[in-house]
Design a protein around this motif. Structure first.
Motif, short mmCIF file in Angstrom:
data_model
loop_
_atom_site.label_atom_id
_atom_site.label_comp_id
_atom_site.label_asym_id
_atom_site.label_seq_id
_atom_site.Cartn_x
_atom_site.Cartn_y
_atom_site.Cartn_z
N THR A 170 36.18 36.43 45.00
CA THR A 170 37.11 35.63 44.22
C THR A 170 38.50 36.23 44.35
O THR A 170 38.68 37.26 45.02
CB THR A 170 36.69 35.56 42.74
OG1 THR A 170 37.53 34.63 42.05
CG2 THR A 170 36.81 36.91 42.08
N MET A 171 39.47 35.62 43.73
CA MET A 171 40.84 36.14 43.74
C MET A 171 41.47 35.86 42.38
O MET A 171 41.26 34.79 41.80
CB MET A 171 41.67 35.49 44.85
CG MET A 171 43.12 35.99 44.91
SD MET A 171 44.07 35.21 46.24
CE MET A 171 43.22 35.87 47.69
N ARG A 172 42.22 36.83 41.89
CA ARG A 172 42.89 36.70 40.61
C ARG A 172 44.38 36.98 40.79
O ARG A 172 44.76 37.96 41.44
CB ARG A 172 42.29 37.66 39.60
CG ARG A 172 42.90 37.59 38.22
CD ARG A 172 42.23 38.57 37.28
NE ARG A 172 40.80 38.30 37.16
CZ ARG A 172 39.96 39.08 36.50
NH1 ARG A 172 40.39 40.20 35.95
NH2 ARG A 172 38.68 38.75 36.41
N MET A 173 45.22 36.13 40.22
CA MET A 173 46.67 36.31 40.31
C MET A 173 47.26 36.30 38.90
O MET A 173 46.77 35.61 38.01
CB MET A 173 47.29 35.19 41.15
CG MET A 173 46.79 35.14 42.58
SD MET A 173 47.47 33.74 43.51
CE MET A 173 46.63 32.37 42.70
N GLY A 174 48.30 37.08 38.73
CA GLY A 174 48.92 37.13 37.42
C GLY A 174 50.36 37.58 37.49
O GLY A 174 50.86 38.02 38.54
N MET A 175 51.04 37.45 36.36
CA MET A 175 52.41 37.92 36.23
C MET A 175 52.63 38.47 34.84
O MET A 175 51.95 38.08 33.88
CB MET A 175 53.40 36.79 36.52
CG MET A 175 53.29 35.59 35.59
SD MET A 175 54.50 34.30 35.99
CE MET A 175 53.96 33.83 37.63
#
Length: 229
Positions: free
Chosen positions: A24-29
């Motif tokens: 999976t892949m997780r992106m954040g800011m």
């Protein structure tokens, strides 16, 4: 040979073993409006999961003559592929030199789950009627003990994580209490240990046994060693 002895006891044993792999892949800011406040946003892409499942059922019957028992073994294996839905989340963190407090919330629409292999593909049209969208949240705190030789951090938390299944009558939603400790070794190595204790209760209806009540308790222990640059 036909047996006519009276059955005095019987035991049914079910065992399921799952071997999981996936990606999976997780992106954040993160926004840091002040030195003491952080605001974060997160999106997690659908997880691609493959798991090999082995199901073993054993039936043991004991007869009144005290002689041999009879065992019937049912063994089957299956490889299952599926994708889980997007997840959207956000959180806040308050930081001080010795105390950190954080909270977050995550929305997941489990109705978007899909199977891609096995006989379970046929279940896809019924998934929206079987699963819910859920809103989970958690809060935790970390306390730093400024020991000069071995700086120590103590952590505690609480999580509310509802079950997404519609077919169950949930008597007590899934909740978890967590705790942990971390040691900073030689300014670069972080040794961590934590435990998570969760429990929930549900009931279901069986045509053979009527209403069935189930209680679940899960205790997980984690160990980690990290190097800080």
């Amino acid at each position: 040979m036909v047996r006519y002895e009276r059955i005095v006891d019987s035991t049914l044993s079910d065992q399921t073993v799952n071997d999981y792999s996936g990606a999976t892949m997780r992106m954040g800011m993160t926004f840091i409006p002040t030195n003491f406040l952080s605001i974060g946003l997160m999106i997690k892409l659908p997880s691609m999961i493959i798991y090999d499942q082995e199901y073993i059922q054993e039936t043991e019957v004991n007869y009144s003559d005290g002689s041999d028992s009879y065992e019937e073994i049912y063994d089957t294996e299956d490889e299952i592929e599926l994708t889980t839905p997007f997840q959207f989340g956000g959180g806040l963190a308050l930081r001080t030199p010795f105390v950190n407090i954080a909270g977050d919330a995550v929305y997941t629409d489990w109705r978007q789950t899909r199977y891609h292999s096995s006989y379970r593909v046929e279940q896809n049209p019924w998934i929206p009627d079987s699963l819910n969208a859920v809103f989970s949240w958690s809060i935790g705190a970390e306390f730093t003990i400024p020991i000069k030789v071995l700086p120590t951090r103590i952590r505690a938390g609480y999580k509310y994580d509802p079950l997404p299944r519609k077919c169950y009558n949930i008597e007590k939603q899934r909740r978890a209490i967590t705790g942990g400790i971390a040691f900073l070794i030689a300014k670069n190595w972080l040794l961590e240990a934590s435990v998570a204790m969760s429990n929930w209760e549900k009931t279901s209806i069986s045509s053979a046994a009527g209403e069935i009540g189930e209680k679940y308790k899960v205790n997980d222990v984690y160990m980690a060693l990290a190097y800080r640059f």
